[in-house]
Scaffold this motif. Structure first.
Motif, mmCIF file in Angstrom:
data_model
loop_
_atom_site.group_PDB
_atom_site.id
_atom_site.type_symbol
_atom_site.label_atom_id
_atom_site.label_comp_id
_atom_site.label_asym_id
_atom_site.label_seq_id
_atom_site.Cartn_x
_atom_site.Cartn_y
_atom_site.Cartn_z
ATOM 1 N N LEU A 22 0.867 -0.965 0.328
ATOM 2 C CA LEU A 22 0.106 0.159 0.059
ATOM 3 C C LEU A 22 0.795 1.006 0.160
ATOM 4 N N ILE A 24 2.831 1.709 -2.076
ATOM 5 C CA ILE A 24 2.909 2.196 -3.609
ATOM 6 C C ILE A 24 2.465 3.773 -4.188
ATOM 7 N N PRO A 25 0.656 3.261 -3.878
ATOM 8 C CA PRO A 25 -0.252 3.921 -4.670
ATOM 9 C C PRO A 25 0.066 4.905 -3.452
ATOM 10 N N SER A 26 0.743 4.916 -2.229
ATOM 11 C CA SER A 26 0.707 6.107 -1.007
ATOM 12 C C SER A 26 1.733 7.051 -1.869
ATOM 13 N N ILE A 28 2.726 7.079 -4.781
ATOM 14 C CA ILE A 28 2.425 8.178 -6.291
ATOM 15 C C ILE A 28 1.430 8.964 -6.325
ATOM 16 N N GLY A 29 0.675 8.473 -5.177
ATOM 17 C CA GLY A 29 -0.251 10.251 -4.032
ATOM 18 C C GLY A 29 0.158 11.501 -4.226
ATOM 19 N N ASN A 32 1.168 13.501 -6.578
ATOM 20 C CA ASN A 32 0.348 13.763 -7.488
ATOM 21 C C ASN A 32 -0.592 14.893 -6.662
ATOM 22 N N TYR A 212 0.932 6.906 4.358
ATOM 23 C CA TYR A 212 -0.347 6.784 4.051
ATOM 24 C C TYR A 212 -1.052 8.314 3.543
ATOM 25 N N GLY A 215 0.207 10.453 0.818
ATOM 26 C CA GLY A 215 -0.506 10.045 -0.382
ATOM 27 C C GLY A 215 -2.355 9.706 -0.282
ATOM 28 N N THR A 216 -2.662 10.482 0.941
ATOM 29 C CA THR A 216 -3.933 10.143 0.586
ATOM 30 C C THR A 216 -4.269 11.203 0.610
#
Length: 695
Positions: A22, A24-26, A28-29, A32, A212, A215-216
């Motif tokens: 998790l 990884i998407p964090s 990326i987030g 971005n 996290y 990322g979120t």
């Protein structure tokens, strides 16, 4: 909870694997999520200045404006520089004298008002407009490129230039904040924990909720640079307790019986810790969420990010940390040392013997410090406290020295006003104290300008969307009493010609900021106190305890916020709002811990004095370690930050943590002891003792 805790322990390695994936998407987030470097953009949409900004953006395409001062350049060199700047992506237009009159004609043919605006001895001024708003990435990139193509003795001033410098400064310092906060927190944890390895495991565990959380933030689109700078520090400071609670309970459960396996000990530790962690985190979350009720949307930005961070901290402590503690269990137990933070031995007896005296001291301190807190000076111009060596600060100084410009007012009036009224209105505004000059299209037409050179090229700048634009340059700094009075005078003049006229620009935005935050301060503080009051009421089923616990923390807050008055320190406007809610929400946990232990000892049929003595002794290591960890995470940042806003907030948070610890160890026990009879009568199922505690 029994089934969940067993599931966590049984599948701990798989849970850890999912937690790692998790990340990884964090990440990326995180990359971005945009960062907003313009605090004034968080003003409520209904504010006059924001309405004006919307008109400037949509109708005049003046989303943001920069002022370029060039020194010792010929007119040809200025035109060459202007052409280079206009070709930069993100720049909409560059306005200079050649838009009014070709440089082959002497500058004396330009209207006097424009001459005064554009020339000052060997210096000249270009007005640069950008395609997007003040702090957009495109505008930031354009400003960076303008600096590259400009001569050494050229300076760009204005809100966009300041935002770009703020971005560079914040980006260069944020990593330093994280490093210093982690290192100093590790020192405190090392002093407070027997294990030499546990602090490192805690930091590894904290990495998950912090990543996290960042990322979120992508669902918010962008967050403020203040939130970006403070989020990691605050999340580390307010949620580290949870890791300590779990480790202590895990070690305690392992020692209970010889037949207890590590798995069984962790199951019981998770069950026991879940209740204490969730109950203590609720008050912290409530404190942060209170910020969401600010009209200034910066409060919601900080509040949502930090409340989310606390929730993620709780989740990761329950689901991820158990796996890390069990993987490194042998190392945690093997590498130990003597701790320097121990249970207090003499203090509990001192507090019991001098309870009345300590409470009297608290009352005597509260009154004068309340006065001091109410009279602390605040500043609203965040740009004035940035380092003077920044390019934008030099540009601002050049505008002041060469053109007597500190701020620019953009005045929007109805386009139905005749030329005569506009000229008359401009004259009256120019006569207001502190106004250096006023530019309007009507002032360029006729008189000194031949008809063939009538500046139709710049008409679009001054007339659009049903409005005419007047630009008034002020000699005063934004957010000062002088400029606010000046704006009031301009409003008085405008009301004679157009009652629906709007004023915007840095000065008016700052004035609206003052009005907005003054109201926010009252609302947020009341809401945070009320929310935490209700939580304590429900937790203890008591009418009196919420008053006692909140008062103990409010005493600490009042002392903390009153000290700047005694040291003649001026605080950033947001300090009173943010510090009050964060210190209350985070440090009331200490009060709850103390009160819970007091109740527990009373239930064992101990006298009030003995119960409070044990409560102080047993809870002091946790309270001191937590408070010092909070202090350490913040104090280092306050010492290294070149941004006064960040430095001031971290200094207040660090000092507030220590003052809260002192209040909880010395003042709260006195209140609990002396108010015990009242607590018995107003609290459901509170242990009743027959001993008269006042003898």
């Amino acid at each position: 909870m029994d089934r969940i805790s067993k599931f966590i322990v049984r599948y701990r390695n798989k849970i850890l694997l999912v937690a790692v994936l998790l990340l990884i998407p964090s990440v990326i987030g995180y990359f971005n999520t945009g960062i907003n470097y313009d605090i004034l953009s968080y003003l409520p949409k209904e504010a006059e200045s924001m309405k004006g900004q919307e008109v400037l953006d949509k109708d005049f395409n003046l989303a943001s404006v920069g002022m370029m001062v060039t020194n010792d350049l010929s007119d040809k060199e200025v035109v060459s520089l202007k052409d280079k700047i206009e070709k930069i992506d993100g720049v909409k237009q560059v306005f200079w004298r050649d838009d009014v009159l070709d440089i082959t004609f002497p500058k004396e043919m330009i209207p006097e008002a424009l001459q005064k605006q554009l020339y000052s001895k060997d210096s000249t001024l270009m007005i640069v407009t950008f395609e997007e708003d003040t702090a957009s990435p495109k505008t930031m990139d354009a400003i960076a490129k303008i600096k590259e193509v400009s001569n050494k003795d050229c300076y760009l001033g204005g809100m966009s230039a300041i935002a770009e410098d703020t971005k560079d400064l914040a980006n260069s310092e944020t990593v330093k904040y994280a490093v210093i906060a982690v290192l100093l927190s590790l020192v405190v944890l090392y002093l407070g924990l027997e294990s030499s390895v546990a602090p490192l495991i805690f930091m590894l565990g904290m990495a998950f909720p912090i990543i996290y959380n960042f990322g979120t933030n992508i669902f918010l689109g962008k967050i403020s640079y203040i939130t970006q700078a403070l989020a990691m520090i605050l999340q580390l400071a307010v949620t580290m307790d949870y890791s300590i609670f779990l480790l202590h309970r895990y070690q305690e459960e392992k020692k209970k019986t010889e037949n207890t396996t590590n798995d069984m000990a962790m199951v019981k530790a998770i069950q026991a810790t879940f209740t204490s962690i969730t109950s203590s985190s609720v008050t912290t979350i409530a404190g942060f969420l209170a910020l969401c009720f600010m009209q200034l949307r910066l409060g919601g930005d900080i509040g949502i990010v930090m409340a989310k961070g606390v929730v993620l901290g709780v989740i990761c402590t329950i689901f991820v940390l158990p796996s890390l503690l069990m993987i490194f269990d042998r190392q945690i137990e093997k590498y130990t040392h003597r701790t320097l933070i121990h249970e207090l031995k003499k203090v509990p007896g001192f507090v019991v013997r001098h309870a009345k005296f300590l409470l009297l001291i608290g009352i005597c301190i509260f009154i004068p410090m309340g006065f001091a807190q109410a009279n602390v000076k605040q500043y609203y111009d965040l740009t004035s406290t940035l380092p003077s060596d920044l390019s934008s600060m030099k540009g601002t100084e050049e505008l002041k020295d060469k053109f007597n410009m500190n701020t620019t007012h953009f005045i929007l009036v109805s386009d139905t006003l005749p030329t005569k009224d506009i000229q008359e209105l401009s004259g009256k505004i120019e006569n207001i104290k502190g106004i250096e000059n006023v530019l309007a299209y009507e002032n360029f037409v006729g008189g000194g300008v031949p008809g063939t050179f009538e500046p139709e090229a710049i008409k679009d700048i001054f007339e659009n969307g049903g409005y005419k634009l007047l630009i008034a340059n002020s000699d005063y700094h934004a957010a000062t009493d002088e400029e606010n009075k000046q704006l009031d005078k301009i409003h008085e003049v405008l009301s004679q010609y157009d009652k629906k006229a709007l004023i915007t620009g840095e000065g008016m935005l700052s004035k609206d900021l003052i009005t907005t935050t003054n109201e926010d301060f009252k609302v947020v503080n009341v809401l945070s106190i009320l929310a935490i009051f209700v939580i304590i009421l429900i937790t203890f089923k008591s009418i009196s305890l919420p008053f006692i616990l909140v008062l103990a923390i409010e005493l600490a807050i009042t002392i903390n916020m009153g000290i700047p008055y005694l040291t003649h320190t001026t605080l950033p406007f947001i300090a009173g709002i943010v510090i009050g809610t964060i210190q209350l929400g985070a440090c009331v946990d200490y009060a709850i811990l103390m009160t819970t232990r007091f109740r527990e000892e009373l239930s064992l049929n101990k006298s009030g004095k003995e119960a409070i003595r044990v409560a102080i002794q047993k809870t002091s290591p946790s309270i001191i370690t937590s408070g010092c960890s909070f202090f350490a995470a913040c104090i280092g940042v306050s010492l290294i930050s070149r941004m006064d806003l960040i430095s001031s907030l971290c200094e207040l948070l660090a000092r507030g943590a220590i003052i809260s610890v002192i209040s909880i160890i010395f003042i709260l026990p006195s209140m609990l002891l002396l108010g015990h009879k009242l607590i018995e009568k107003t609290t459901k199922k509170w242990p009743i003792t027959k001993e008269d505690q006042y003898e």
